[in-house]
Design a protein around this motif. Structure first.
Motif, PDB file in Angstrom:
ATOM      1  N   ARG A   1      -2.588  -2.276   0.031  1.00  9.91           N
ATOM      2  CA  ARG A   1      -3.423  -2.174   1.232  1.00  9.91           C
ATOM      3  C   ARG A   1      -4.376  -3.366   1.316  1.00  9.91           C
ATOM      4  O   ARG A   1      -4.603  -3.915   2.401  1.00  9.91           O
ATOM      5  N   ASP A   2      -4.925  -3.791   0.188  1.00 11.71           N
ATOM      6  CA  ASP A   2      -5.801  -4.962   0.167  1.00 11.71           C
ATOM      7  C   ASP A   2      -5.033  -6.216   0.584  1.00 11.71           C
ATOM      8  O   ASP A   2      -5.527  -7.015   1.392  1.00 11.71           O
ATOM      9  N   VAL A   3      -3.836  -6.380   0.039  1.00  9.45           N
ATOM     10  CA  VAL A   3      -3.028  -7.560   0.335  1.00  9.45           C
ATOM     11  C   VAL A   3      -2.723  -7.657   1.828  1.00  9.45           C
ATOM     12  O   VAL A   3      -2.737  -8.746   2.415  1.00  9.45           O
ATOM     13  N   MET A   4      -2.475  -6.516   2.441  1.00  9.00           N
ATOM     14  CA  MET A   4      -2.105  -6.496   3.862  1.00  9.00           C
ATOM     15  C   MET A   4      -3.238  -6.951   4.777  1.00  9.00           C
ATOM     16  O   MET A   4      -3.012  -7.247   5.957  1.00  9.00           O
ATOM     17  N   ARG A   5      -4.439  -7.058   4.261  1.00  9.52           N
ATOM     18  CA  ARG A   5      -5.574  -7.514   5.065  1.00  9.52           C
ATOM     19  C   ARG A   5      -5.593  -9.040   5.253  1.00  9.52           C
ATOM     20  O   ARG A   5      -6.338  -9.551   6.079  1.00  9.52           O
ATOM     21  N   TYR A   6      -4.766  -9.739   4.480  1.00  8.86           N
ATOM     22  CA  TYR A   6      -4.778 -11.200   4.512  1.00  8.86           C
ATOM     23  C   TYR A   6      -3.539 -11.717   5.241  1.00  8.86           C
ATOM     24  O   TYR A   6      -2.412 -11.551   4.768  1.00  8.86           O
ATOM     25  N   ARG A   7      -3.752 -12.343   6.384  1.00  6.17           N
ATOM     26  CA  ARG A   7      -2.640 -12.784   7.221  1.00  6.17           C
ATOM     27  C   ARG A   7      -1.750 -13.796   6.521  1.00  6.17           C
ATOM     28  O   ARG A   7      -0.520 -13.669   6.523  1.00  6.17           O
ATOM     29  N   ARG A   8      -2.360 -14.820   5.917  1.00  3.07           N
ATOM     30  CA  ARG A   8      -1.555 -15.860   5.281  1.00  3.07           C
ATOM     31  C   ARG A   8      -0.804 -15.332   4.069  1.00  3.07           C
ATOM     32  O   ARG A   8       0.314 -15.758   3.776  1.00  3.07           O
ATOM     33  N   VAL A   9      -1.416 -14.393   3.364  1.00  2.00           N
ATOM     34  CA  VAL A   9      -0.733 -13.775   2.218  1.00  2.00           C
ATOM     35  C   VAL A   9       0.483 -13.010   2.698  1.00  2.00           C
ATOM     36  O   VAL A   9       1.575 -13.109   2.116  1.00  2.00           O
TER      37      VAL A   9
ATOM     38  N   VAL B   1       8.977   7.819  -8.003  1.00  2.00           N
ATOM     39  CA  VAL B   1       9.490   7.170  -6.796  1.00  2.00           C
ATOM     40  C   VAL B   1      10.721   6.325  -7.118  1.00  2.00           C
ATOM     41  O   VAL B   1      11.743   6.412  -6.435  1.00  2.00           O
ATOM     42  N   PHE B   2      10.646   5.530  -8.179  1.00  2.00           N
ATOM     43  CA  PHE B   2      11.771   4.673  -8.536  1.00  2.00           C
ATOM     44  C   PHE B   2      12.979   5.499  -8.972  1.00  2.00           C
ATOM     45  O   PHE B   2      14.124   5.127  -8.685  1.00  2.00           O
TER      46      PHE B   2
ATOM     47  N   MET C   1      11.065   2.375   2.063  1.00  2.00           N
ATOM     48  CA  MET C   1       9.942   1.951   1.227  1.00  2.00           C
ATOM     49  C   MET C   1       8.675   1.809   2.063  1.00  2.00           C
ATOM     50  O   MET C   1       7.586   2.190   1.627  1.00  2.00           O
ATOM     51  N   ARG C   2       8.815   1.272   3.280  1.00  5.58           N
ATOM     52  CA  ARG C   2       7.660   1.133   4.168  1.00  5.58           C
ATOM     53  C   ARG C   2       7.102   2.503   4.542  1.00  5.58           C
ATOM     54  O   ARG C   2       5.891   2.721   4.563  1.00  5.58           O
ATOM     55  N   LEU C   3       8.002   3.447   4.827  1.00  7.00           N
ATOM     56  CA  LEU C   3       7.581   4.795   5.180  1.00  7.00           C
ATOM     57  C   LEU C   3       6.870   5.473   4.013  1.00  7.00           C
ATOM     58  O   LEU C   3       5.866   6.174   4.205  1.00  7.00           O
ATOM     59  N   LEU C   4       7.376   5.264   2.808  1.00  6.34           N
ATOM     60  CA  LEU C   4       6.740   5.844   1.627  1.00  6.34           C
ATOM     61  C   LEU C   4       5.288   5.387   1.521  1.00  6.34           C
ATOM     62  O   LEU C   4       4.399   6.174   1.183  1.00  6.34           O
ATOM     63  N   TYR C   5       5.073   4.098   1.832  1.00 12.45           N
ATOM     64  CA  TYR C   5       3.709   3.587   1.767  1.00 12.45           C
ATOM     65  C   TYR C   5       2.855   4.139   2.897  1.00 12.45           C
ATOM     66  O   TYR C   5       1.737   4.621   2.669  1.00 12.45           O
ATOM     67  N   GLU C   6       3.385   4.111   4.120  1.00 16.66           N
ATOM     68  CA  GLU C   6       2.611   4.544   5.283  1.00 16.66           C
ATOM     69  C   GLU C   6       2.248   6.022   5.205  1.00 16.66           C
ATOM     70  O   GLU C   6       1.190   6.431   5.693  1.00 16.66           O
ATOM     71  N   GLU C   7       3.104   6.826   4.614  1.00 18.82           N
ATOM     72  CA  GLU C   7       2.839   8.259   4.498  1.00 18.82           C
ATOM     73  C   GLU C   7       2.031   8.612   3.246  1.00 18.82           C
ATOM     74  O   GLU C   7       1.761   9.775   2.987  1.00 18.82           O
ATOM     75  N   GLY C   8       1.676   7.588   2.473  1.00 20.20           N
ATOM     76  CA  GLY C   8       0.854   7.829   1.295  1.00 20.20           C
ATOM     77  C   GLY C   8       1.581   8.437   0.110  1.00 20.20           C
ATOM     78  O   GLY C   8       0.954   8.969  -0.810  1.00 20.20           O
ATOM     79  N   VAL C   9       2.916   8.329   0.108  1.00 22.78           N
ATOM     80  CA  VAL C   9       3.692   8.919  -0.990  1.00 22.78           C
ATOM     81  C   VAL C   9       3.347   8.264  -2.321  1.00 22.78           C
ATOM     82  O   VAL C   9       3.318   8.926  -3.359  1.00 22.78           O
TER      83      VAL C   9
END
Length: 203
Positions: free
Chosen positions: A102-110, A172-173, A155-163
């Motif tokens: 979630r922190d990483v997603m705050r940085y556009r260039r990252v 998960v793996f 994988m994106r859904l797992l993150y968005e739903e807080g799994v």
């Protein structure tokens, strides 16, 4: 700043970012640990976002080198290489603060760099799966481009739903391997997955 000192900073900073979250780690803290001034740190990396980019690139290069070394150690089939790579990622996830992504997603260039990395990784994963067909480990009736998109969306859904916050990375793996990868494997490939999960991943 020489290569060894720079890599030491990248290694330690990424470890702290994963352990505490990107926002919780300050440039002052990183400079103090490196024994340099904050000004020198900024001169070398520009800003915190660029430092994070360099950290991720360094980690990806290390990850690739470890996989290449493993591939050279013996006559591994493509499924063993895929499983080894999964195990690498599992080890990283198991020691990562849940809010790191979630922190990483705050940085556009990252995120631009992450998307480029993901795109390249997807191409390599698809090529590996197709090679698995030739080796008799993957089913030949699967459109792997579609499979990869399904897996990415899942994988994106797992993150968005807080799994990722409800279950351990191991859980998960394990589900990914059992439901997704095993589902496109031949009987021989399935046996290899079962054995690897038991012997190498402790599942």
């Amino acid at each position: 700043m020489d290569k060894e000192q720079k890599e030491g900073i990248l290694d330690w900073a990424l470890h702290r970012f994963r352990e505490k979250g990107v926002r919780s780690v300050t440039m002052d803290e990183i400079a103090a640990h490196a024994g340099i001034s904050k000004r020198t740190l900024y001169e070398q990396f520009g800003d915190k976002e660029q430092l994070l980019i360099e950290c991720l690139k360094y980690h990806w290069a290390q990850e690739r080198q470890i996989l290449a070394d493993y591939a050279e150690e013996g006559n591994h089939n493509v499924l063993e290489l895929i499983l080894f790579s999964f195990n690498q990622k599992l080890a990283v996830c198991g020691n990562t603060y849940p809010g790191f992504t979630r922190d990483v997603m705050r940085y556009r260039r990252v995120m631009e760099q992450v998307r480029m990395y993901d795109k390249n990784s997807s191409r390599e994963f698809i090529a590996a799966l197709k090679l698995g067909v030739e080796q008799g480990l993957m089913r030949g009736d699967i459109r792997f481009e579609l499979f990869e998109e399904f897996l990415t969306a899942q994988m994106r859904l797992l993150y968005e739903e807080g799994v990722w916050r409800k279950y351990t990375p191991q859980e998960v793996f394990r589900m990914i391997l059992l439901v997704w990868l095993r589902g496109i494997s031949t009987e021989e490939g399935g046996r290899l997955i079962d054995a690897y999960m038991k012997n190498e991943m402790g599942f």
